[in-house]
Design a protein around this motif. Structure first.
Motif, PDB file in Angstrom:
ATOM      1  N   TYR A 166       0.842  -1.188   0.000  1.00  0.00           N
ATOM      2  CA  TYR A 166       0.000   0.000   0.000  1.00  0.00           C
ATOM      3  C   TYR A 166       0.886   1.250   0.000  1.00  0.00           C
ATOM      4  N   VAL A 167       0.278   2.344  -0.374  1.00  0.00           N
ATOM      5  CA  VAL A 167       0.984   3.624  -0.315  1.00  0.00           C
ATOM      6  C   VAL A 167       1.013   4.127   1.124  1.00  0.00           C
ATOM      7  N   ARG A 168      -0.154   4.002   1.802  1.00  0.00           N
ATOM      8  CA  ARG A 168      -0.250   4.441   3.195  1.00  0.00           C
ATOM      9  C   ARG A 168      -1.368   3.665   3.880  1.00  0.00           C
ATOM     10  N   MET A 169      -1.184   3.415   5.167  1.00  0.00           N
ATOM     11  CA  MET A 169      -2.209   2.756   5.959  1.00  0.00           C
ATOM     12  C   MET A 169      -2.530   3.634   7.159  1.00  0.00           C
ATOM     13  N   TYR A 170      -3.834   3.808   7.413  1.00  0.00           N
ATOM     14  CA  TYR A 170      -4.301   4.631   8.523  1.00  0.00           C
ATOM     15  C   TYR A 170      -5.002   3.759   9.557  1.00  0.00           C
ATOM     16  N   GLY A 171      -4.794   4.080  10.836  1.00  0.00           N
ATOM     17  CA  GLY A 171      -5.506   3.428  11.923  1.00  0.00           C
ATOM     18  C   GLY A 171      -6.218   4.485  12.751  1.00  0.00           C
TER      19      GLY A 171
END
Length: 351
Positions: free
Chosen positions: A39-44
């Motif tokens: 992925y390019v970015r992962m958010y939590g």
């Protein structure tokens, strides 16, 4: 997931400490996605604003639970260097996006949302009537997803109607204002049994209010006590009686948590879960023995999580700094999306 352009968004409502239902229903798969790195970015996201929709009269509870959830996330393997951990309420752009999206959804459509209908049916939650904030929760969730251009949303099956509604909002916005928003795709746990882990009392739902949870932060003694009193098969009265495993929480837990190494270490007379379940079903296997095995399995599984949690809990200021930095990163991304949305809607008067 095979597209290196993926942006992943996960979310947890801070309504209490997290339990093993959260672990198998979302946390483990989220950490696997994080560690795959595709992925390019992962958010939590810690969705405290959404947590207030049905806890509006108890803000202290939600406030305290933000740290509880953050500790649990870090303990199970969320890595701030790979996942942007942030607090929802600290990003006002989400509220503004929600306001604009409200014009794209009818009241009738919200009333048909199965997730909303299910929650509303629990009348004890809304003695004074249904708050508008809760009713429009699907719109708020659409804002959360689109703000970060997220196209991969790991969720349980009960949240699929929410993602479907987000897709509808994205489609309608883009059809009116031009291609602006990214449409998301839901990813559900591959293990069907993990989609909704039953409570220790046999209730189909595990919940704090039902007092039927095993929490990630539970001590070894607390885990042992809860396993000892777990609901099994009420018709399995004697050891020699045939037993039911499909609706038996002890066996459901074992089908998910028990690995070959657990059998080798704690119950070597069985090679795997299938052999154990078959013996119970034909009779000749007592509940006490099975519960002792489950306790050993859960102790082995949860011990490292609890120990990591205790380490993080020794420096909560460092945990809050992780959330602060993550929130700054997330807000910058949401601000870019809001600017793009306002340009599309011709609300950019001073550009």
């Amino acid at each position: 997931m095979t597209d290196s352009k993926n942006i992943v968004l996960t979310g947890i409502r801070p309504t209490g400490a997290l339990h093993i239902g959260h672990l198998v229903g979302s946390l483990q798969s989220n950490v696997e996605i994080q560690n795959q790195g595709d992925y390019v970015r992962m958010y939590g996201m810690i969705a405290d604003a959404q947590g207030l929709t049905d806890n509006f009269d108890n803000p202290e509870k939600v406030h305290e639970n933000v740290m509880e959830v953050a500790l649990d996330m870090l303990a199970v393997g969320y890595d701030p260097s790979k996942t942007v951990m942030f607090i929802q309420s600290e990003i006002p752009e989400l509220t503004e996006l929600t306001f604009y999206y409200m014009n794209l959804v009818t009241v009738a459509r919200l009333q048909r949302n199965p997730t909303v209908k299910t929650e509303i049916s629990q009348k004890e939650k809304f003695n004074g009537g249904i708050p508008v904030g809760f009713f429009t929760y699907p719109i708020s969730q659409a804002a959360d997803i689109t703000a970060f251009n997220a196209n991969i949303i790991p969720v349980g099956e009960d949240q699929l109607p929410m993602i479907e509604q987000t897709v509808e909002i994205v489609h309608k916005f883009n059809s009116i204002y031009g291609d602006t928003l990214v449409s998301p795709r839901a990813v559900v746990p591959q293990l069907q049994a993990a989609a909704r882990l039953p409570g220790t009392d046999g209730n189909a739902k595990m919940g704090k209010s039902l007092n039927n949870c095993i929490y990630l932060k539970d001590s070894a003694d607390e885990i042992a006590a809860k396993v000892k009193t777990m609901f099994t098969d009420p018709k399995h009265l004697r050891v020699e009686d045939p037993g039911n495993t499909t609706e038996n929480p002890v066996f459901i837990y074992l089908s998910i948590f028990a690995k070959p190494e657990h059998f080798a270490a704690f119950l070597p007379e069985y090679k795997n879960y299938s052999e154990l379940a078959a013996h119970y079903e034909r009779g000749g296997l007592g509940d006490v023995k099975v519960k002792k095995f489950l306790n050993s399995v859960l102790q082995e599984t949860l011990r490292p999580i609890r120990e990591r949690r205790e380490l993080f809990a020794q420096d909560t200021s460092a945990v809050m700094e992780v959330l602060r930095q993550g929130t700054e990163t997330a807000r910058a991304a949401a601000a870019e999306t809001l600017s793009r949305v306002k340009r599309a809607m011709k609300l950019n008067y001073f550009d």
